[in-house]
Design a protein around this motif. Structure first.
Motif, PDB file in Angstrom:
ATOM      1  N   TYR A 237       0.841  -1.203   0.000  1.00  0.00           N
ATOM      2  CA  TYR A 237       0.000   0.000   0.000  1.00  0.00           C
ATOM      3  C   TYR A 237       0.880   1.259   0.000  1.00  0.00           C
ATOM      4  O   TYR A 237       0.693   2.167  -0.823  1.00  0.00           O
ATOM      5  N   LEU A 238       1.857   1.270   0.894  1.00  0.00           N
ATOM      6  CA  LEU A 238       2.697   2.467   1.027  1.00  0.00           C
ATOM      7  C   LEU A 238       3.526   2.681  -0.242  1.00  0.00           C
ATOM      8  O   LEU A 238       3.686   3.804  -0.717  1.00  0.00           O
ATOM      9  N   ARG A 239       4.029   1.571  -0.794  1.00  0.00           N
ATOM     10  CA  ARG A 239       4.856   1.666  -2.008  1.00  0.00           C
ATOM     11  C   ARG A 239       4.050   2.262  -3.172  1.00  0.00           C
ATOM     12  O   ARG A 239       4.567   3.000  -3.998  1.00  0.00           O
ATOM     13  N   LEU A 240       2.755   1.927  -3.230  1.00  0.00           N
ATOM     14  CA  LEU A 240       1.927   2.428  -4.333  1.00  0.00           C
ATOM     15  C   LEU A 240       1.360   3.815  -4.041  1.00  0.00           C
ATOM     16  O   LEU A 240       1.196   4.631  -4.941  1.00  0.00           O
ATOM     17  N   GLU A 241       1.068   4.076  -2.776  1.00  0.00           N
ATOM     18  CA  GLU A 241       0.303   5.274  -2.440  1.00  0.00           C
ATOM     19  C   GLU A 241       1.072   6.575  -2.686  1.00  0.00           C
ATOM     20  O   GLU A 241       0.483   7.578  -3.062  1.00  0.00           O
ATOM     21  N   TRP A 242       2.394   6.517  -2.495  1.00  0.00           N
ATOM     22  CA  TRP A 242       3.126   7.768  -2.682  1.00  0.00           C
ATOM     23  C   TRP A 242       2.978   8.276  -4.112  1.00  0.00           C
ATOM     24  O   TRP A 242       3.087   9.458  -4.400  1.00  0.00           O
ATOM     25  N   ARG A 243       2.691   7.339  -5.041  1.00  0.00           N
ATOM     26  CA  ARG A 243       2.562   7.740  -6.451  1.00  0.00           C
ATOM     27  C   ARG A 243       1.367   8.668  -6.679  1.00  0.00           C
ATOM     28  O   ARG A 243       1.278   9.323  -7.721  1.00  0.00           O
ATOM     29  N   ALA A 244       0.455   8.716  -5.700  1.00  0.00           N
ATOM     30  CA  ALA A 244      -0.677   9.647  -5.827  1.00  0.00           C
ATOM     31  C   ALA A 244      -0.167  11.083  -5.959  1.00  0.00           C
ATOM     32  O   ALA A 244      -0.812  11.922  -6.591  1.00  0.00           O
ATOM     33  N   ILE A 245       1.004  11.351  -5.377  1.00  0.00           N
ATOM     34  CA  ILE A 245       1.561  12.711  -5.500  1.00  0.00           C
ATOM     35  C   ILE A 245       1.783  13.027  -6.978  1.00  0.00           C
ATOM     36  O   ILE A 245       1.415  14.089  -7.471  1.00  0.00           O
ATOM     37  N   GLY A 246       2.351  12.058  -7.700  1.00  0.00           N
ATOM     38  CA  GLY A 246       2.613  12.247  -9.132  1.00  0.00           C
ATOM     39  C   GLY A 246       1.335  12.351  -9.947  1.00  0.00           C
ATOM     40  O   GLY A 246       1.186  13.241 -10.786  1.00  0.00           O
ATOM     41  N   PHE A 247       0.374  11.459  -9.676  1.00  0.00           N
ATOM     42  CA  PHE A 247      -0.856  11.451 -10.470  1.00  0.00           C
ATOM     43  C   PHE A 247      -1.723  12.678 -10.197  1.00  0.00           C
ATOM     44  O   PHE A 247      -2.340  13.213 -11.106  1.00  0.00           O
ATOM     45  N   THR A 248      -1.780  13.103  -8.935  1.00  0.00           N
ATOM     46  CA  THR A 248      -2.785  14.114  -8.592  1.00  0.00           C
ATOM     47  C   THR A 248      -2.229  15.507  -8.303  1.00  0.00           C
ATOM     48  O   THR A 248      -2.990  16.462  -8.209  1.00  0.00           O
ATOM     49  N   ARG A 249      -0.903  15.622  -8.145  1.00  0.00           N
ATOM     50  CA  ARG A 249      -0.370  16.934  -7.776  1.00  0.00           C
ATOM     51  C   ARG A 249       0.828  17.372  -8.602  1.00  0.00           C
ATOM     52  O   ARG A 249       0.902  18.512  -9.026  1.00  0.00           O
ATOM     53  N   ARG A 250       1.763  16.447  -8.808  1.00  0.00           N
ATOM     54  CA  ARG A 250       3.006  16.826  -9.480  1.00  0.00           C
ATOM     55  C   ARG A 250       3.293  15.846 -10.615  1.00  0.00           C
ATOM     56  O   ARG A 250       4.184  14.994 -10.496  1.00  0.00           O
ATOM     57  N   PRO A 251       2.526  15.959 -11.725  1.00  0.00           N
ATOM     58  CA  PRO A 251       2.694  14.989 -12.815  1.00  0.00           C
ATOM     59  C   PRO A 251       4.137  14.841 -13.292  1.00  0.00           C
ATOM     60  O   PRO A 251       4.515  13.784 -13.791  1.00  0.00           O
ATOM     61  N   GLU A 252       4.949  15.891 -13.105  1.00  0.00           N
ATOM     62  CA  GLU A 252       6.333  15.787 -13.594  1.00  0.00           C
ATOM     63  C   GLU A 252       7.095  14.662 -12.878  1.00  0.00           C
ATOM     64  O   GLU A 252       8.048  14.104 -13.424  1.00  0.00           O
TER      65      GLU A 252
END
Ligand SMILES: Cc1cc2nc3c(=O)[nH]c(=O)nc-3n(C[C@H](O)[C@H](O)[C@H](O)COP(=O)(O)OP(=O)(O)OC[C@H]3O[C@@H](n4cnc5c(N)ncnc54)[C@H](O)[C@@H]3O)c2cc1C
Length: 483
Positions: A237-252
Motif C-alpha cells: 500500500y505504502l509503495r503504491l500510495e506515494w505515487r498519488a503525488i505524481g498522479f494528482t499533484r506533481r505529474p512531472e
C-alpha cells in the motif's frame, strides 16, 4: 423502520461480494445479490483472455477481512483471483444469496412505499428498502462503431468475451487497441498466430512488471507468521500510495515512468523504427501506466506489423485504414476496452418523484463521495463516479465504501428514514472533485476511458486513497435529508 431493512445488491464482483459479506457480519441478513453473469467474480469471471492478471499486487488487491496466504505470485492470473472471490463468497455466506443469470433492467423508487422496485430481465419483480449498485465500471465491452462491422467474414470478438473455441494457430490476426487488456494478451496471440497486425492509436507507457513467485516457504510463512501477510499488504500500500503525488499533484514526478519505459523499449525492441512507433508521446500516467515484461519482446517479432493509421472501415477480409491500405485478417480481436463513463447502463434507474438517473447525469455521472445521488433515497453506489484510481487498489476504495454504506444502513434501520443526500452537498463535492482534477495528470490532454466525450473526468479520484478513507470513515447523516 422497526424491522431490519431488506437490501438488494446489483453485481457480484469484488464490490457486491464484499458489501454483502460486511452486511451479513453486521447482522443484515435479508439481502439478495443480483448477478447477470453465470458465476460470481465480476470482471474476474468475465475476462478470461490469455494472460489476464491483476496489475496491483494480490495481497493488496484482495479483501483485508479475507486475507489469502496462498497466492502463487504477486500478480496472479485471472483464474486465481476468480477462485479467491468465489471461495470468499462461499466462506462468508454470500454465495447462497446470489441470484446468478439475473439481470436487473430497471430500478424505481416507489414514493408511496418508500422502497425500491426492481424489474428483472425475466420479467420478475423484487422489492427492497435499500438498493446498492455494485455494477462496476468495466463491464460493458466497447467496440467502436465502424462501417462494415457486420461484413467481416472471419471471426471477431472482444477481449472480455474471448472465444476459447477459436484456435489462432496459423491465422492472420488483427488486434485493435493497446490498452491494459491488449498488452496482456498480445504476447499470447503473437506466439500462436502466423501474422499479427496491431492497430495502435496512442502508444502506451509500458514499464517492467515487478512480479515474483510466492514460493512454498513464503506461502507457509504467510499462513503461520502472525501479521506477515498484513505487513506485506501494508508495505505494498505504502509503495503504491506515494505515487498519488505524481498522479494528482506533481505529474512531472511521473517522468520516472518515462525513463523506465525507454529502457525497456531499448532492451526489448531491436529495430529503431519500431521503437519509435512504440515510444509513447503523451504525459506518463494520463492513460494508465501498464506493467509487462513480455509485450515489447513479443512486438520485436518480424511476424508482427504495427499500424498507426486510424481504421476507417471493416472489410469482409480485414480492416482498411485512413491511408487507404487494406490489412487482411482471418480474426479480429477488439482490445478496445469498456464504456466506463456510461455507469449502470443499460439499466434504467428512477428516483423519488420520477427523477431519472440518466437525466440527472446528462452532463456526466456525479455522486457525493461517488456513493450517493441527490433525489435517489436509500440508493448507494460502490465503485461509483470518481472513485477509480491510477495508482492503487480499487479494493481499498471499495472497503471504504462498505464502511460508509454500512453506517447509512445502520442509521436508516434505527430511524426508519429514507436517506437522500442534499443537492448542495453533492454539488459542492462535485465542484471540489472537478477543481482538483484540473491539477492531475489526467487533465494533460490524452484521450482515455476516464473522460466523457465532452472531456469531463467522471471516473478518477483526484487525491490520496487515505484521504478518501478519512472522508468515508463515518456516515455523515447531517449531509442527508431524511424523509
Ligand atoms: C481485466 C481487468 C483487470 C483489472 N485489474 C485491476 C487491478 O489489477 N487492480 C485494480 O485495482 N483494479 C483492476 N481492475 C478494475 C476492476 O474493475 C476493479 O478492481 C474491481 O474488480 C471492480 O469490482 P466491482 O465489483 O465494482 O465491479 P465488477 O467486477 O465489474 O462487477 C460488476 C458485476 O455487476 C454485474 N452487473 C452489472 N450490471 C448488472 C445488472 N444490471 N444486473 C445484474 N448484474 C449486473 C456484472 O455482470 C458484474 O459481474 C481491472 C479491470 C479489468 C476489466
Amino acid at each position: 423502520m422497526a424491522r431490519r431493512p431488506t437490501i438488494a445488491i446489483i453485481g457480484a464482483g469484488f464490490g457486491g461480494i464484499g458489501m454483502a459479506a460486511r452486511l451479513l457480519q453486521a447482522g443484515f441478513g435479508d439481502l439478495t445479490v443480483f448477478e447477470r453473469g453465470d458465476r460470481v467474480g465480476g470482471v474476474w469471471a468475465a475476462n478470461t483472455y490469455p494472460g489476464a492478471a491483476c496489475d496491483i499486487p494480490a495481497p493488496l488487491y484482495s479483501f483485508s477481512f479475507a486475507p489469502e496466504p496462498g497466492w502463487s505470485r504477486r500478480y496472479p492470473p485471472q483464474e486465481e483471483i476468480r477462485g479467491y472471490l468465489e471461495r470468499t463468497a462461499e466462506r462468508l455466506g454470500v454465495l447462497p444469496l446470489v441470484r446468478l443469470g439475473t439481470e436487473v433492467v430497471d430500478a424505481r423508487f416507489d414514493d408511496a412505499g418508500r422502497d425500491w422496485v426492481l424489474t428483472l430481465a425475466d420479467g420478475g419483480v423484487h422489492r427492497a428498502d435499500v438498493l446498492i449498485s455494485a455494477a462496476g465500471q468495466l463491464t460493458r465491452p466497447s467496440i467502436p462503431p465502424m462501417p462494415g462491422l457486420a461484413d467481416f467474414a472471419g471471426t471477431s470478438f472482444h477481449s472480455a468475451t474471448w472465444r476459447h473455441d477459436h484456435d489462432l494457430t496459423g491465422r492472420r490476426v488483427a488486434v485493435v487497441g493497446t490498452g491494459a487488456s491488449a498488452i496482456q494478451f498480445v504476447p499470447h496471440v503473437v506466439e500462436q498466430a502466423a501474422h499479427t497486425t496491431l492497430f495502435q492509436r496512442e502508444a502506451p507507457h509500458v514499464v517492467p512488471k515487478p512480479d515474483r513467485v510466492y514460493g512454498p516457504r513464503l506461502r507457509t510463512a504467510f499462513r503461520r507468521v502472525p501479521g506477515l501477510l498484513a505487513l506485506e499488504r501494508l508495505l505494498t500500500y505504502l509503495r503504491l500510495e506515494w505515487r498519488a503525488i505524481g498522479f494528482t499533484r506533481r505529474p512531472e514526478l511521473l517522468r520516472v515512468a518515462e525513463r523506465m519505459n525507454r529502457q525497456l523499449l531499448t532492451a526489448q525492441v531491436r529495430d529503431p523504427a519500431r521503437r519509435a512507433v512504440l515510444t509513447p508521446q503523451g504525459a506518463p500516467g494520463c492513460k494508465r501506466i501498464l506493467l509487462s515484461d513480455d509485450y515489447y519482446a513479443a512486438l520485436d517479432d518480424p511476424a508482427v506489423e504495427i499500424v498507426t493509421a486510424p481504421i476507417t472501415r471493416v472489410l469482409r477480409t480485414g480492416l482498411r485504414t485512413a491511408d487507404g491500405a487494406d490489412h487482411p485478417a482471418d480474426t479480429i480481436i477488439w482490445g478496445t476496452g469498456f464504456t466506463a463513463t456510461e455507469f449502470l447502463t443499460p439499466m434504467t434507474v428512477t428516483g423519488a418523484s420520477g427523477r431519472e438517473l440518466s437525466a440527472a447525469w446528462r452532463h456526466g455521472a456525479e455522486a457525493y463521495l461517488g456513493i450517493s445521488v441527490a433525489g435517489f433515497p436509500n440508493f448507494f453506489l460502490l465503485y461509483g463516479p470518481n472513485t477509480n484510481l491510477g495508482h492503487n487498489s480499487i479494493v481499498y476504495m471499495l472497503e471504504s465504501q462498505f464502511r460508509y454504506v454500512l453506517g447509512a444502513v445502520r442509521r436508516l434501520t434505527r430511524t426508519g428514514e429514507a436517506l437522500d443526500v442534499r443537492p448542495e452537498v453533492q454539488r459542492r463535492f462535485g465542484e471540489w472533485v472537478q477543481g482538483r482534477l484540473a491539477a492531475t495528470v489526467w487533465a494533460r490532454g490524452c484521450t482515455s476511458w476516464y473522460r466523457t466525450a465532452s472531456g469531463r473526468n467522471t471516473q478518477n479520484w483526484p487525491d490520496f486513497t487515505f484521504a478518501y478513507r478519512l472522508r468515508t470513515r463515518r456516515f455523515d447523516a447531517s449531509n442527508y435529508t431524511a424523509a
